[in-house]
Design an enzyme around this catalytic site. Structure first.
Site, PDB file in Angstrom:
ATOM      1  N   LYS A  99      81.978 -13.087   7.418  1.00  0.00           N
ATOM      2  CA  LYS A  99      81.643 -11.983   8.559  1.00  0.00           C
ATOM      3  C   LYS A  99      81.553 -10.202   8.136  1.00  0.00           C
ATOM      4  CE  LYS A  99      81.962 -15.794  11.312  1.00  0.00           C
ATOM      5  NZ  LYS A  99      82.601 -16.850  12.593  1.00  0.00           N
ATOM      6  N   GLN A 138      88.403 -17.468  14.717  1.00  0.00           N
ATOM      7  CA  GLN A 138      87.669 -18.188  14.033  1.00  0.00           C
ATOM      8  C   GLN A 138      88.183 -19.454  14.270  1.00  0.00           C
ATOM      9  OE1 GLN A 138      85.167 -18.042  11.750  1.00  0.00           O
ATOM     10  NE2 GLN A 138      85.370 -20.186  11.453  1.00  0.00           N
ATOM     11  N   ASP A 180      81.213 -14.260  20.006  1.00  0.00           N
ATOM     12  CA  ASP A 180      81.082 -15.179  20.063  1.00  0.00           C
ATOM     13  C   ASP A 180      80.242 -16.497  21.444  1.00  0.00           C
ATOM     14  OD1 ASP A 180      81.357 -16.272  17.296  1.00  0.00           O
ATOM     15  OD2 ASP A 180      83.845 -16.886  17.949  1.00  0.00           O
TER      16      ASP A 180
HETATM   17  N1  GUN Z   1      83.854 -22.187  13.346  1.00  0.00           N
HETATM   18  C1  GUN Z   1      82.789 -22.589  13.244  1.00  0.00           C
HETATM   19  N2  GUN Z   1      81.705 -21.624  13.827  1.00  0.00           N
HETATM   20  C2  GUN Z   1      82.291 -21.058  14.033  1.00  0.00           C
HETATM   21  C3  GUN Z   1      81.620 -19.935  15.543  1.00  0.00           C
HETATM   22  O1  GUN Z   1      80.628 -19.630  14.931  1.00  0.00           O
HETATM   23  N3  GUN Z   1      82.609 -19.100  15.613  1.00  0.00           N
HETATM   24  C4  GUN Z   1      83.657 -19.105  14.999  1.00  0.00           C
HETATM   25  N4  GUN Z   1      84.753 -17.693  15.416  1.00  0.00           N
HETATM   26  N5  GUN Z   1      85.058 -20.282  14.861  1.00  0.00           N
HETATM   27  C5  GUN Z   1      83.787 -21.268  14.426  1.00  0.00           C
END
Ligand code: GUN
Length: 282
Positions: free
Chosen positions: A52, A96, A119
């Site tokens: 990211k 996350q 998200d």
């Molecule tokens: N963990 C697995 N997929 C995601 C996601 O799309 N966003 C976040 N914040 N955590 C995750």
């Protein structure tokens, strides 16, 4: 041979489009900043967070990382979120998942300002998506719609079967495919005759979290198959929820693992960071 849906190429194309938009904002003196919060030492999360940050760098978004120790209390994390909510420099906040077991994910996600919720997990945004209002769309499902559209897969009127009912993928995926005028069926591990239901699909989207779960007998000839899973096998290679070798010869189009859905999730997060600036300036 099935069409290979190239998530790597499509995600690079989109990132290049976003890069141009970010540059335009910069010309107007608008800088975009995302806060990325990770708690604990989950190795997969560490990889995702790094990806990211790299994507932010590529398109010109500033990212600020908060890497908190496993023993951080829920209260401490809520304090950080409150600080980021109030900070005008921060446009997007990403926490996350998964969080350590002593934290309640719902409480944490609800605490994020819904206008910074890149998200698309905040209940306000989930509700808006449900009724078709403009908002942040969850990254993996939104990325899958982009993959299908940019591969020229027709969606209107098609039978779409989604295997998996998580809040992150299965449920929002179904809503987005409904918006594209598909006839949508959601099924899951307790569905009776799952194979039979899956075989109805023109578009089969698999997010069940079990390696190579979907074999050739789940798939209608000529179906498009989207694999959301990613697993490390004993031989060190990656595989998805779909048995690619078995299913590919039957499919019209299919996503590989890796290089299919995965890169799109990060790219749609970038798209949401840009959207956060639009939403905040309204
Ligand atoms: N963990 C697995 N997929 C995601 C996601 O799309 N966003 C976040 N914040 N955590 C995750």
């Amino acid at each position: 041979m099935a069409i290979l849906i190239d998530g790597k190429k499509i995600s690079t194309d989109i990132k290049d489009e976003l890069k141009v938009e970010v540059a335009k904002y910069k010309e107007q003196g608008i800088k975009i900043t995302m806060a990325v919060v990770k708690v604990g030492e989950d190795p997969a999360s560490a990889v995702y967070v790094r990806n990211k940050q790299k994507a932010c760098e590529y398109i010109g978004i500033d990212s600020v990382a908060y890497e908190l120790p496993e023993e951080t209390s829920e209260e401490e994390l809520l304090e950080l979120i409150d600080k980021l909510n109030k900070d005008d420099v921060i446009n997007g906040i990403l926490v996350q998942l998964p969080l350590p077991k002593h934290m309640n994910e719902d409480i944490i996600l609800d605490a994020i300002d819904s206008k910074k919720d890149v998200d698309g997990f905040h209940p306000n945004n989930v509700g808006k998506m449900m009724v078709g209002k403009e908002t942040f769309l969850p990254c993996t499902p939104a990325g899958i719609v982009e993959l299908l559209k940019r591969t020229n897969i027709e969606l209107e009127g098609k039978e779409c079967v989604v295997i998996g009912r998580s809040n992150i993928v299965g449920k929002p995926m179904s809503m987005l495919m409904l918006k594209e005028n598909c006839t949508v069926t959601i099924c899951h591990s307790r569905t009776k005759d799952l194979k039979e239901v899956a075989r109805r699909a023109d578009i089969l989207i698999v997010a069940i979290g079990k390696p190579k779960f979907v074999t050739a007998d789940f798939v209608k000839d000529g179906a498009t198959v989207i694999d959301v899973g990613i697993h490390r096998m004993e031989n060190g290679k990656l595989c998805g929820d779909v048995d690619f070798e078995q299913v590919e010869p039957k499919a019209y189009a299919i996503t590989p693992v890796p290089g299919g859905v995965g890169p799109m999730t990060v790219t749609m997060l970038m798209a949401n960071c840009l959207r956060s600036v639009e939403l905040q300036n309204r």
